[in-house]
Design an enzyme around this catalytic site. Structure first.
Site, PDB file in Angstrom:
ATOM      1  N   PHE A 263       3.831  97.301 -15.131  1.00 35.19           N
ATOM      2  CA  PHE A 263       2.176  98.018 -15.351  1.00 35.19           C
ATOM      3  C   PHE A 263       1.155  97.344 -15.642  1.00 35.19           C
ATOM      4  CE2 PHE A 263       6.371  99.586 -17.958  1.00 35.19           C
ATOM      5  CZ  PHE A 263       5.770 100.560 -17.456  1.00 35.19           C
ATOM      6  N   CYS A 357      -1.169 100.744 -26.905  1.00 36.42           N
ATOM      7  CA  CYS A 357      -2.325 101.969 -27.437  1.00 36.42           C
ATOM      8  C   CYS A 357      -1.249 102.241 -28.026  1.00 36.42           C
ATOM      9  CB  CYS A 357      -2.746 101.987 -25.871  1.00 36.42           C
ATOM     10  SG  CYS A 357      -2.379 103.041 -24.417  1.00 36.42           S
TER      11      CYS A 357
HETATM   12  C1  LIG Z   1      -2.149 101.011 -20.202  1.00 36.27           C
HETATM   13  S1  LIG Z   1      -2.664 100.614 -18.062  1.00 36.27           S
HETATM   14  C2  LIG Z   1      -1.908  98.416 -18.724  1.00 36.27           C
HETATM   15  C3  LIG Z   1      -3.159  98.041 -16.493  1.00 36.27           C
HETATM   16  C4  LIG Z   1      -3.344  96.522 -16.800  1.00 36.27           C
HETATM   17  N1  LIG Z   1      -2.127  96.222 -18.019  1.00 36.27           N
HETATM   18  C5  LIG Z   1      -4.788  96.117 -18.221  1.00 36.27           C
HETATM   19  O1  LIG Z   1      -4.487  96.286 -18.731  1.00 36.27           O
HETATM   20  O2  LIG Z   1      -5.106  96.266 -17.193  1.00 36.27           O
HETATM   21  C6  LIG Z   1      -1.147 100.919 -18.277  1.00 36.27           C
HETATM   22  C7  LIG Z   1      -0.813 101.554 -16.584  1.00 36.27           C
HETATM   23  O3  LIG Z   1       0.675 101.860 -15.965  1.00 36.27           O
HETATM   24  C8  LIG Z   1       0.884 102.473 -15.101  1.00 36.27           C
HETATM   25  N2  LIG Z   1       1.563 104.145 -15.304  1.00 36.27           N
HETATM   26  C9  LIG Z   1       1.460 104.669 -15.433  1.00 36.27           C
HETATM   27  N3  LIG Z   1       2.718 105.385 -15.530  1.00 36.27           N
HETATM   28  C10 LIG Z   1       3.835 103.931 -15.021  1.00 36.27           C
HETATM   29  C11 LIG Z   1       4.686 104.026 -14.502  1.00 36.27           C
HETATM   30  N4  LIG Z   1       6.014 105.311 -14.671  1.00 36.27           N
HETATM   31  N5  LIG Z   1       5.398 103.300 -13.558  1.00 36.27           N
HETATM   32  C12 LIG Z   1       4.413 102.274 -13.333  1.00 36.27           C
HETATM   33  N6  LIG Z   1       2.947 102.313 -14.065  1.00 36.27           N
HETATM   34  C13 LIG Z   1       2.811 103.441 -14.813  1.00 36.27           C
HETATM   35  C14 LIG Z   1      -1.310 102.983 -14.997  1.00 36.27           C
HETATM   36  O4  LIG Z   1      -0.695 103.149 -13.535  1.00 36.27           O
HETATM   37  C15 LIG Z   1      -2.117 102.168 -15.847  1.00 36.27           C
HETATM   38  O5  LIG Z   1      -2.242 101.027 -15.140  1.00 36.27           O
END
Ligand SMILES: C[S@@+](CC[C@H](N)C(=O)[O-])C[C@H]1O[C@@H](n2cnc3c(N)ncnc32)[C@H](O)[C@@H]1O
Length: 400
Positions: A263, A357
């Protein structure tokens, strides 16, 4: 007379009548609620303070300005401790890292046209009324300085009665503004908008999904590497919050030379970690990974970074794929990462850092790792959503 017994995780007071949930009160307070619903605090809590922001009374942007910083810190720590205790987990809680006032670098304002021009602000408490917030204590001064531009944009973007969304992100070279509107972007409008962006020193202006103009690159800096995120892409809410999370991620993964960042977003953790380790970044949004990859390629001095677009809910990395790495960073959305955590639990990986979060899904996922033999020595709560009920959490998981 009602006594407030405790607060819910949303900050509402549970009253002694066993049914009322009352906003903007504190445990121990005695309150009098009149027939018309107006409330008077008869016995205030010692933790009650005068709200630092003059808009707090009417604005719905903040929920907890009536409580002292110490109270809010303890309350947020307690939310996390309780969520973990519900699964039998009792790690040490490190001191909370709370972002300062005026530090939110991204905000979503609403705008609507008025007789005289436009009103831009936040919605009122439990209402659709828009509140003008010229002295908002939450967002950075740079975000507040975009108000004149946002008002002009609202006049162009809003229909007579409708509202527009204005997502504004601070960048080093001007605000990055994303307008959410029903109005079509015509060629004539495009010319007017480009001139507006230029006159107000915006870095980029995007109309729904369509870029209107990029005057300066709307870059974010991740450990010295510049990345141009796609419009509206996830970004940690404050620089200080991001630094606190990164410091923990960095400390926990010390000594790892191959790290998988699950992620990964646009590389908030990937790129700083790549100063000393090879990092594989996995994320579902291809545009975010493309931004990360471009940043890495331009950065040059970093170790190898690879990217992979993958839905980690449906297709988590399996134990044989995880075997290549010394450490995993996992930072899922609010739903948590049930499938990916399950695969990590079945793998032989030695070190995991979980960033979250959502205390509820964090505790659920933490329990799976602990049951699989990981130690969870400590947890740090990072409060980058000051005066709101949100919490951010970071914690190490190491094989005993
Ligand atoms: C809380 S954010 C964290 C992003 C990064 N670690 C940061 O600190 O900037 C969660 C991330 O998970 C991605 N995401 C959401 N659902 C997902 C999925 N099913 N598989 C992979 N990534 C996903 C979102 O696009 C987002 O970028």
């Amino acid at each position: 007379m009602l006594t407030i017994e405790s607060l819910t995780h949303l900050g509402l007071g549970r009253a002694s009548d066993g049914r009322s949930l009352i906003p903007r009160v504190l445990p121990g307070e005695e309150i009098d609620v009149a027939q018309d619903g107006t409330m008077r605090i008869v016995t205030p809590s010692a933790a009650r303070v005068a709200a630092p922001c003059r808009h707090f009374k009417s604005c719905g942007g903040c929920a907890m300005q009536h409580a002292s910083d110490d109270f809010v810190a303890g309350w947020k720590q307690d939310i996390v401790a309780r969520a973990l205790a519900a699964h039998g987990l009792h790690p040490v809680l490190h001191a909370i890292a709370t972002s300062p006032t005026q530090s939110r670098r991204r905000a979503k304002f609403a705008g609507r046209r008025t007789k005289k021009g436009a009103l831009v602000g936040f919605h009122g408490r439990a209402s659709h009324t828009l509140i003008d917030v010229p002295d908002c204590q939450l967002v950075t001064p740079a975000l507040l300085a975009t108000m004149p531009a946002l008002q002009e944009l609202t006049i162009l973007a809003a229909s007579r009665k409708g509202e527009v969304d204005l997502t504004v992100t601070e960048t080093a070279l001007g605000a990055d503004v994303l307008v959410g509107t029903d109005k079509d972007l015509t060629p004539d409008l495009r010319v007017v908008l480009a001139a507006l962006a230029n006159a107000h020193g915006l870095s980029r202006l995007v109309w729904n999904d369509e870029p209107v103009v990029t005057i300066n690159p709307p870059d974010q800096n991740f450990g010295g590497t510049k990345v141009t995120p796609p419009p509206g892409a996830f970004l940690q809410a404050t620089k200080q919050g991001e630094a606190a999370l990164l410091a923990a991620v960095d400390a926990i993964t010390q000594g790892a030379s191959r790290i998988v960042d699950l992620f990964a977003g646009c590389g908030t953790f990937t790129l700083p970690l790549a100063a000393r380790a090879e990092v594989h970044a996995v994320e579902s949004e291809t545009a975010m990974l493309a931004a990360l990859d471009r940043g890495w390629r331009a950065g040059r001095t970093l170790r190898k970074v690879t990217t992979e677009a993958r839905d980690l809910f449906r297709r988590p990395l399996e134990p044989d794929e995880i075997a290549k790495y010394d450490a995993a960073v996992i930072d899922p959305p609010r739903a948590g990462a049930e499938a990916q955590i399950d695969a990590l639990a079945r793998s032989d990986i030695k070190t995991i850092v979980m960033v979250s979060c959502n205390p509820v899904t964090f505790a659920r996922d933490a329990k799976v790792l602990v049951d699989a033999g990981f130690a969870m020595p400590w947890v740090q709560v990072v409060d980058q959503f000051r005066w709101s009920p949100h919490v951010e959490i970071v914690s190490p998981f190491t094989r005993k």
